[in-house]
Design a protein around this motif. Sequence first.
Motif, PDB file in Angstrom:
ATOM      1  N   PHE A  53       0.821  -1.074  -0.094  1.00 61.58           N
ATOM      2  CA  PHE A  53       0.017   0.073  -0.020  1.00 61.58           C
ATOM      3  C   PHE A  53       0.777   1.204   0.077  1.00 61.58           C
ATOM      4  O   PHE A  53       2.041   1.302   0.523  1.00 61.58           O
ATOM      5  N   VAL A  54       0.379   2.363  -0.619  1.00 63.08           N
ATOM      6  CA  VAL A  54       1.170   3.596  -0.708  1.00 63.08           C
ATOM      7  C   VAL A  54       0.228   4.576  -0.251  1.00 63.08           C
ATOM      8  O   VAL A  54      -1.062   4.761  -0.430  1.00 63.08           O
ATOM      9  N   THR A  55       0.430   5.413   0.761  1.00 61.66           N
ATOM     10  CA  THR A  55      -0.346   6.606   1.297  1.00 61.66           C
ATOM     11  C   THR A  55       0.396   7.870   1.269  1.00 61.66           C
ATOM     12  O   THR A  55       1.432   8.098   1.386  1.00 61.66           O
ATOM     13  N   VAL A  56      -0.480   8.871   0.872  1.00 65.43           N
ATOM     14  CA  VAL A  56      -0.127  10.211   0.724  1.00 65.43           C
ATOM     15  C   VAL A  56      -0.543  11.262   1.795  1.00 65.43           C
ATOM     16  O   VAL A  56      -1.714  11.054   2.124  1.00 65.43           O
ATOM     17  N   TYR A  57       0.385  11.773   2.373  1.00 68.00           N
ATOM     18  CA  TYR A  57      -0.148  12.747   3.754  1.00 68.00           C
ATOM     19  C   TYR A  57       0.613  14.179   3.280  1.00 68.00           C
ATOM     20  O   TYR A  57       1.841  14.090   2.778  1.00 68.00           O
ATOM     21  N   ARG A  69      -4.929   1.558   9.705  1.00 68.91           N
ATOM     22  CA  ARG A  69      -5.456   0.290   9.633  1.00 68.91           C
ATOM     23  C   ARG A  69      -6.880   0.297   9.182  1.00 68.91           C
ATOM     24  O   ARG A  69      -7.409  -0.754   8.486  1.00 68.91           O
ATOM     25  N   VAL A  70      -7.582   1.639   9.069  1.00 63.70           N
ATOM     26  CA  VAL A  70      -8.926   1.481   8.478  1.00 63.70           C
ATOM     27  C   VAL A  70      -8.792   1.268   7.089  1.00 63.70           C
ATOM     28  O   VAL A  70      -9.476   0.766   6.503  1.00 63.70           O
ATOM     29  N   ALA A  71      -7.858   2.096   6.381  1.00 62.39           N
ATOM     30  CA  ALA A  71      -7.730   1.841   5.052  1.00 62.39           C
ATOM     31  C   ALA A  71      -7.337   0.572   4.595  1.00 62.39           C
ATOM     32  O   ALA A  71      -7.843  -0.096   3.544  1.00 62.39           O
ATOM     33  N   VAL A  72      -6.338  -0.050   5.418  1.00 62.90           N
ATOM     34  CA  VAL A  72      -6.017  -1.536   5.001  1.00 62.90           C
ATOM     35  C   VAL A  72      -7.214  -2.508   4.950  1.00 62.90           C
ATOM     36  O   VAL A  72      -7.503  -3.480   4.367  1.00 62.90           O
ATOM     37  N   HIS A  73      -8.003  -2.212   6.169  1.00 63.47           N
ATOM     38  CA  HIS A  73      -9.341  -3.137   6.452  1.00 63.47           C
ATOM     39  C   HIS A  73     -10.129  -2.939   5.120  1.00 63.47           C
ATOM     40  O   HIS A  73     -10.795  -3.958   4.844  1.00 63.47           O
ATOM     41  N   ALA A  74     -10.644  -1.840   4.629  1.00 65.22           N
ATOM     42  CA  ALA A  74     -11.026  -1.462   3.274  1.00 65.22           C
ATOM     43  C   ALA A  74     -10.615  -2.130   2.376  1.00 65.22           C
ATOM     44  O   ALA A  74     -11.445  -2.790   1.445  1.00 65.22           O
ATOM     45  N   PHE A  75      -9.398  -2.064   1.882  1.00 66.42           N
ATOM     46  CA  PHE A  75      -8.636  -2.864   0.836  1.00 66.42           C
ATOM     47  C   PHE A  75      -8.826  -4.318   1.090  1.00 66.42           C
ATOM     48  O   PHE A  75      -9.249  -5.151   0.256  1.00 66.42           O
ATOM     49  N   ARG A  76      -8.802  -4.930   2.187  1.00 63.90           N
ATOM     50  CA  ARG A  76      -8.807  -6.354   2.475  1.00 63.90           C
ATOM     51  C   ARG A  76     -10.409  -7.077   2.380  1.00 63.90           C
ATOM     52  O   ARG A  76     -10.386  -8.112   1.901  1.00 63.90           O
ATOM     53  N   ARG A  77     -11.165  -6.169   2.782  1.00 66.71           N
ATOM     54  CA  ARG A  77     -12.672  -6.628   2.583  1.00 66.71           C
ATOM     55  C   ARG A  77     -13.073  -6.340   1.326  1.00 66.71           C
ATOM     56  O   ARG A  77     -14.353  -6.870   0.850  1.00 66.71           O
ATOM     57  N   GLY A  79     -12.736  -6.083  -3.110  1.00 60.57           N
ATOM     58  CA  GLY A  79     -11.875  -6.824  -4.372  1.00 60.57           C
ATOM     59  C   GLY A  79     -10.969  -6.117  -4.794  1.00 60.57           C
ATOM     60  O   GLY A  79     -10.852  -4.841  -4.420  1.00 60.57           O
ATOM     61  N   PRO A  80     -10.317  -6.433  -5.806  1.00 63.53           N
ATOM     62  CA  PRO A  80      -9.052  -5.951  -6.430  1.00 63.53           C
ATOM     63  C   PRO A  80      -9.431  -4.562  -7.144  1.00 63.53           C
ATOM     64  O   PRO A  80      -8.491  -3.701  -7.503  1.00 63.53           O
ATOM     65  N   GLU A  81     -10.785  -4.482  -7.602  1.00 61.94           N
ATOM     66  CA  GLU A  81     -11.218  -3.269  -8.297  1.00 61.94           C
ATOM     67  C   GLU A  81     -11.190  -2.045  -7.135  1.00 61.94           C
ATOM     68  O   GLU A  81     -11.335  -0.753  -7.776  1.00 61.94           O
ATOM     69  N   LEU A  82     -11.085  -2.231  -6.006  1.00 59.46           N
ATOM     70  CA  LEU A  82     -10.896  -1.024  -5.282  1.00 59.46           C
ATOM     71  C   LEU A  82      -9.429  -0.517  -5.274  1.00 59.46           C
ATOM     72  O   LEU A  82      -8.464  -1.389  -4.674  1.00 59.46           O
ATOM     73  N   GLY A  83      -9.042   0.598  -5.848  1.00 58.73           N
ATOM     74  CA  GLY A  83      -7.637   0.835  -5.998  1.00 58.73           C
ATOM     75  C   GLY A  83      -7.413   1.991  -5.327  1.00 58.73           C
ATOM     76  O   GLY A  83      -5.883   2.504  -4.829  1.00 58.73           O
ATOM     77  N   CYS A  84      -8.232   2.669  -4.407  1.00 65.14           N
ATOM     78  CA  CYS A  84      -8.037   3.967  -3.466  1.00 65.14           C
ATOM     79  C   CYS A  84      -8.848   4.169  -2.596  1.00 65.14           C
ATOM     80  O   CYS A  84     -10.034   4.010  -2.836  1.00 65.14           O
ATOM     81  N   VAL A  85      -8.305   4.544  -1.289  1.00 64.40           N
ATOM     82  CA  VAL A  85      -9.398   4.842  -0.059  1.00 64.40           C
ATOM     83  C   VAL A  85      -8.948   6.345   0.057  1.00 64.40           C
ATOM     84  O   VAL A  85      -7.563   6.771   0.465  1.00 64.40           O
ATOM     85  N   GLN A  86      -9.926   7.148   0.245  1.00 64.05           N
ATOM     86  CA  GLN A  86      -9.556   8.578   0.579  1.00 64.05           C
ATOM     87  C   GLN A  86     -10.344   8.671   2.047  1.00 64.05           C
ATOM     88  O   GLN A  86     -11.406   8.567   1.995  1.00 64.05           O
ATOM     89  N   ALA A  87      -9.353   9.281   2.795  1.00 69.01           N
ATOM     90  CA  ALA A  87      -9.958   9.671   4.046  1.00 69.01           C
ATOM     91  C   ALA A  87     -10.557  10.926   4.232  1.00 69.01           C
ATOM     92  O   ALA A  87     -10.262  11.904   3.275  1.00 69.01           O
ATOM     93  N   LYS A  88     -11.476  11.153   4.923  1.00 69.57           N
ATOM     94  CA  LYS A  88     -12.084  12.374   5.015  1.00 69.57           C
ATOM     95  C   LYS A  88     -11.376  13.453   5.738  1.00 69.57           C
ATOM     96  O   LYS A  88     -10.667  13.243   6.685  1.00 69.57           O
ATOM     97  N   LEU A  89     -11.293  14.753   5.233  1.00 72.84           N
ATOM     98  CA  LEU A  89     -10.274  15.855   5.806  1.00 72.84           C
ATOM     99  C   LEU A  89     -11.575  16.552   6.621  1.00 72.84           C
ATOM    100  O   LEU A  89     -12.494  16.818   6.394  1.00 72.84           O
ATOM    101  N   ALA A  90     -10.966  16.907   7.967  1.00 77.19           N
ATOM    102  CA  ALA A  90     -11.834  17.875   8.713  1.00 77.19           C
ATOM    103  C   ALA A  90     -10.835  18.819   9.029  1.00 77.19           C
ATOM    104  O   ALA A  90      -9.648  18.707   9.676  1.00 77.19           O
TER     105      ALA A  90
END
Length: 138
Positions: A53-57, A69-77, A79-90
């Motif tokens: 996994f690669v993360t940009v901050y 951990r939340v991002a890795v969990h999202a990828f693991r649950r 399929g391979p079609e999920l390429g990116c998880v974007q966190a909400k910015l507050a």
Amino acid sequence: MKILVEEGDAETLAALAGRPPRAGTEVLVVPPGEPRTKPRALNAGLLCARGEFVTVYDAEDRPDPAQLRVAVHAFRRSGPELGCVQAKLAIDNIGDGWLARHFAIEYAALFYVVLPALATLRLPIPLGGTSNHFRGIR
């Protein structure tokens, strides 16, 4: 971890020289070029990125401690079609004035209304410049 710094950013380079990075952290000086933008720097950094996994901050961000951990969990649950998880910015400095409050409203509208609507309509999702988690390409 990789820290990307533009070659001409003397202040940041001096600060990093005064306090060497921890083990496992590498400072990459982005070669000179135009335009001096985050996407250009990220392209240089991605050439050196390795891992599942690669993360940009952004350096000034304070991500939620559980965000990785939340991002890795999202990828693991998913399929391979999920390429990116974007966190909400507050935006957490709304007490700093009118502009900060408007940024908070803008981000809230984006992450709680616009992006979910685009996802529901199965339309492309624009990515913000930070807190993006990608599947590794190597």
